[in-house]
Scaffold this motif. Structure first.
Motif, mmCIF file in Angstrom:
data_model
loop_
_atom_site.group_PDB
_atom_site.id
_atom_site.type_symbol
_atom_site.label_atom_id
_atom_site.label_comp_id
_atom_site.label_asym_id
_atom_site.label_seq_id
_atom_site.Cartn_x
_atom_site.Cartn_y
_atom_site.Cartn_z
ATOM 1 N N MET A 1 0.830 -1.202 0.000
ATOM 2 C CA MET A 1 0.000 0.000 0.000
ATOM 3 C C MET A 1 0.870 1.260 0.000
ATOM 4 S SD MET A 1 -3.243 0.627 2.489
ATOM 5 C CE MET A 1 -2.253 0.915 3.920
ATOM 6 N N VAL A 2 1.932 1.221 0.809
ATOM 7 C CA VAL A 2 2.825 2.391 0.872
ATOM 8 C C VAL A 2 3.467 2.601 -0.494
ATOM 9 C CG1 VAL A 2 4.865 3.392 1.984
ATOM 10 C CG2 VAL A 2 3.247 2.053 3.353
ATOM 11 N N GLU A 3 3.880 1.510 -1.123
ATOM 12 C CA GLU A 3 4.499 1.628 -2.444
ATOM 13 C C GLU A 3 3.484 2.136 -3.465
ATOM 14 O OE1 GLU A 3 6.196 -2.220 -3.105
ATOM 15 O OE2 GLU A 3 8.056 -1.681 -2.042
ATOM 16 N N ALA A 4 2.231 1.662 -3.341
ATOM 17 C CA ALA A 4 1.189 2.068 -4.297
ATOM 18 C C ALA A 4 0.914 3.571 -4.238
ATOM 19 C CB ALA A 4 -0.097 1.297 -4.017
ATOM 20 N N ALA A 5 1.251 4.190 -3.122
ATOM 21 C CA ALA A 5 0.988 5.626 -2.980
ATOM 22 C C ALA A 5 1.991 6.465 -3.777
ATOM 23 C CB ALA A 5 1.026 6.015 -1.500
ATOM 24 N N GLY A 6 3.073 5.830 -4.250
ATOM 25 C CA GLY A 6 4.026 6.527 -5.111
ATOM 26 C C GLY A 6 4.646 7.772 -4.479
ATOM 27 N N GLY A 7 4.919 7.712 -3.196
ATOM 28 C CA GLY A 7 5.604 8.840 -2.549
ATOM 29 C C GLY A 7 4.705 10.007 -2.191
ATOM 30 N N SER A 8 3.379 9.811 -2.305
ATOM 31 C CA SER A 8 2.466 10.901 -1.937
ATOM 32 C C SER A 8 1.772 10.592 -0.604
ATOM 33 C CB SER A 8 1.413 11.107 -3.030
ATOM 34 O OG SER A 8 0.349 11.904 -2.518
ATOM 35 N N ALA A 9 1.972 11.467 0.352
ATOM 36 C CA ALA A 9 1.343 11.305 1.674
ATOM 37 C C ALA A 9 -0.181 11.368 1.545
ATOM 38 C CB ALA A 9 1.842 12.408 2.620
ATOM 39 N N LEU A 10 -0.659 12.250 0.697
ATOM 40 C CA LEU A 10 -2.115 12.392 0.548
ATOM 41 C C LEU A 10 -2.724 11.151 -0.102
ATOM 42 C CD1 LEU A 10 -2.838 16.095 -0.455
ATOM 43 C CD2 LEU A 10 -2.859 15.016 1.788
ATOM 44 N N THR A 11 -2.027 10.592 -1.109
ATOM 45 C CA THR A 11 -2.534 9.370 -1.756
ATOM 46 C C THR A 11 -2.573 8.233 -0.754
ATOM 47 O OG1 THR A 11 -1.612 10.100 -3.848
ATOM 48 C CG2 THR A 11 -2.178 7.780 -3.704
ATOM 49 N N LEU A 12 -1.518 8.110 0.069
ATOM 50 C CA LEU A 12 -1.485 7.033 1.058
ATOM 51 C C LEU A 12 -2.626 7.204 2.063
ATOM 52 C CD1 LEU A 12 -0.210 4.494 2.177
ATOM 53 C CD2 LEU A 12 1.454 5.909 3.405
ATOM 54 N N MET A 13 -2.838 8.432 2.485
ATOM 55 C CA MET A 13 -3.934 8.696 3.435
ATOM 56 C C MET A 13 -5.283 8.312 2.807
ATOM 57 S SD MET A 13 -5.263 12.271 4.784
ATOM 58 C CE MET A 13 -6.315 12.303 3.357
ATOM 59 N N GLN A 14 -5.466 8.650 1.528
ATOM 60 C CA GLN A 14 -6.722 8.321 0.848
ATOM 61 C C GLN A 14 -6.888 6.817 0.691
ATOM 62 O OE1 GLN A 14 -6.287 10.771 -2.606
ATOM 63 N NE2 GLN A 14 -7.050 12.598 -1.547
ATOM 64 N N LEU A 15 -5.785 6.129 0.390
ATOM 65 C CA LEU A 15 -5.851 4.660 0.253
ATOM 66 C C LEU A 15 -6.276 4.023 1.571
ATOM 67 C CD1 LEU A 15 -2.644 3.753 -1.807
ATOM 68 C CD2 LEU A 15 -5.015 3.344 -2.468
ATOM 69 N N VAL A 16 -5.685 4.483 2.666
ATOM 70 C CA VAL A 16 -6.025 3.925 3.979
ATOM 71 C C VAL A 16 -7.514 4.158 4.265
ATOM 72 C CG1 VAL A 16 -5.595 4.097 6.465
ATOM 73 C CG2 VAL A 16 -3.682 4.221 4.873
ATOM 74 N N ALA A 17 -7.976 5.362 3.999
ATOM 75 C CA ALA A 17 -9.383 5.689 4.289
ATOM 76 C C ALA A 17 -10.341 4.903 3.392
ATOM 77 C CB ALA A 17 -9.595 7.191 4.143
ATOM 78 N N GLN A 18 -9.903 4.645 2.147
ATOM 79 C CA GLN A 18 -10.753 3.877 1.218
ATOM 80 C C GLN A 18 -10.851 2.416 1.624
ATOM 81 O OE1 GLN A 18 -9.102 4.226 -2.733
ATOM 82 N NE2 GLN A 18 -9.756 6.363 -2.854
ATOM 83 N N LEU A 19 -9.705 1.855 2.023
ATOM 84 C CA LEU A 19 -9.640 0.416 2.267
ATOM 85 C C LEU A 19 -10.132 -0.002 3.649
ATOM 86 C CD1 LEU A 19 -6.203 -0.255 0.544
ATOM 87 C CD2 LEU A 19 -8.435 -0.950 -0.304
ATOM 88 N N PHE A 20 -10.035 0.900 4.620
ATOM 89 C CA PHE A 20 -10.414 0.554 5.995
ATOM 90 C C PHE A 20 -11.491 1.519 6.485
ATOM 91 C CE2 PHE A 20 -5.957 -0.590 5.347
ATOM 92 C CZ PHE A 20 -5.959 -1.938 5.688
ATOM 93 N N SER A 21 -12.713 0.993 6.626
ATOM 94 C CA SER A 21 -13.824 1.893 6.968
ATOM 95 C C SER A 21 -13.625 2.564 8.330
ATOM 96 C CB SER A 21 -15.155 1.152 6.925
ATOM 97 O OG SER A 21 -15.096 0.046 7.790
ATOM 98 N N GLY A 22 -12.909 1.879 9.233
ATOM 99 C CA GLY A 22 -12.682 2.461 10.557
ATOM 100 C C GLY A 22 -11.798 3.699 10.531
ATOM 101 N N PHE A 23 -11.182 3.968 9.390
ATOM 102 C CA PHE A 23 -10.318 5.144 9.254
ATOM 103 C C PHE A 23 -11.055 6.295 8.557
ATOM 104 C CE2 PHE A 23 -7.398 1.905 10.337
ATOM 105 C CZ PHE A 23 -6.222 2.479 10.768
ATOM 106 N N ARG A 24 -12.331 6.042 8.183
ATOM 107 C CA ARG A 24 -13.088 7.060 7.427
ATOM 108 C C ARG A 24 -13.702 8.064 8.394
ATOM 109 N NH1 ARG A 24 -16.116 3.251 3.810
ATOM 110 N NH2 ARG A 24 -14.115 2.290 3.388
ATOM 111 N N ASP A 25 -12.819 8.868 8.936
ATOM 112 C CA ASP A 25 -13.131 9.755 10.052
ATOM 113 C C ASP A 25 -13.716 11.074 9.533
ATOM 114 O OD1 ASP A 25 -12.902 11.416 12.274
ATOM 115 O OD2 ASP A 25 -10.705 11.377 12.300
ATOM 116 N N GLU B 1 12.857 8.957 4.678
ATOM 117 C CA GLU B 1 13.600 8.392 3.531
ATOM 118 C C GLU B 1 13.036 7.030 3.125
ATOM 119 O OE1 GLU B 1 17.740 8.457 4.520
ATOM 120 O OE2 GLU B 1 17.678 10.645 4.778
ATOM 121 N N GLY B 2 13.396 6.548 1.968
ATOM 122 C CA GLY B 2 12.924 5.234 1.498
ATOM 123 C C GLY B 2 11.400 5.222 1.452
ATOM 124 N N LEU B 3 10.789 4.202 2.080
ATOM 125 C CA LEU B 3 9.322 4.116 2.086
ATOM 126 C C LEU B 3 8.688 5.314 2.796
ATOM 127 C CD1 LEU B 3 8.536 0.350 2.854
ATOM 128 C CD2 LEU B 3 8.127 1.583 0.707
#
Ligand SMILES: Nc1nc2c(c(CN[C@H]3C=C[C@H](O)[C@@H]3O)cn2[C@@H]2O[C@H](COP(=O)(O)O)[C@@H](O)[C@H]2O)c(=O)[nH]1
Length: 167
Positions: free
Chosen positions: A1-25, A54-56
């Protein structure tokens, strides 16, 4: 999932919120949808922190995250005179009365905390303009404020009480 975000914090945050309903705050405040995404953002912040940026943990838009709106930082901001509560709200918080999740008061506390930290950033940017100083991200201010709150758990006033899965 972290790799799928391609280095974007906002994309990673959106992925987490999409995939886990408990994070849809989110909440509906006076007819407007308000997104706070505390746990999705703190997850990204933790990946960033754990990898030292750095890195991931390298995110080009890490400065786009907001502080993590929960219960400790508002106490610190109140204590610093940056946030102020109505007498009615102070009484409820002091009595440790439950403030319902998603209620106007609870959303106001959390959203005002986010705005207060953004204003703090602006004030810091203004003060250090032209000095070349590196400005703190909202999440760095969160960590700093949260740490102050943790160190002063015994002598600060109580935090608000809310039953929720979002923080
Ligand atoms: N706003 C904000 N809330 C934060 C933190 C931390 C500490 N973590 C940082 C420290 C190093 C890492 O890089 C982490 O980011 C915990 N909490 C919240 O308190 C609650 C209790 O948590 P605990 O005591 O763990 O069980 C829980 O809702 C937890 O989410 C923070 O920094 N800011």
């Amino acid at each position: 999932m972290v790799e799928a975000a391609g280095g974007s914090a906002l994309t990673l945050m959106q992925l987490v919120a999409q995939l886990f309903s408990g994070f849809r705050d989110h909440a509906v405040y006076k007819g407007h949808q308000v997104f706070l995404y505390k746990r999705a953002q703190i997850f990204v912040g933790d990946v960033y922190g754990a990898f030292g940026g750095e890195g991931l943990g390298a995110f080009w838009d890490i400065d786009q995250l907001t502080m993590f709106a929960d219960y400790r930082v508002p106490v610190v901001l109140r204590n610093m005179g940056i946030l102020s509560y109505s007498d009615e709200l102070v009484a409820k918080v002091e009595r440790k009365e439950i403030i319902p999740a998603g209620s106007e008061e609870e959303v106001e506390i959390r959203a005002c905390t986010v705005v207060a930290v953004e204003r703090l950033r602006e004030a810091i940017a203004h003060k250090f303009r032209g000095t070349g100083a590196q400005l703190p991200h909202a999440i760095q201010l969160d960590w700093w404020l949260w740490e102050i709150g943790e160190q002063n758990r015994q002598n600060h006033p109580p935090h608000h009480r809310t039953l929720t899965i979002f923080y």
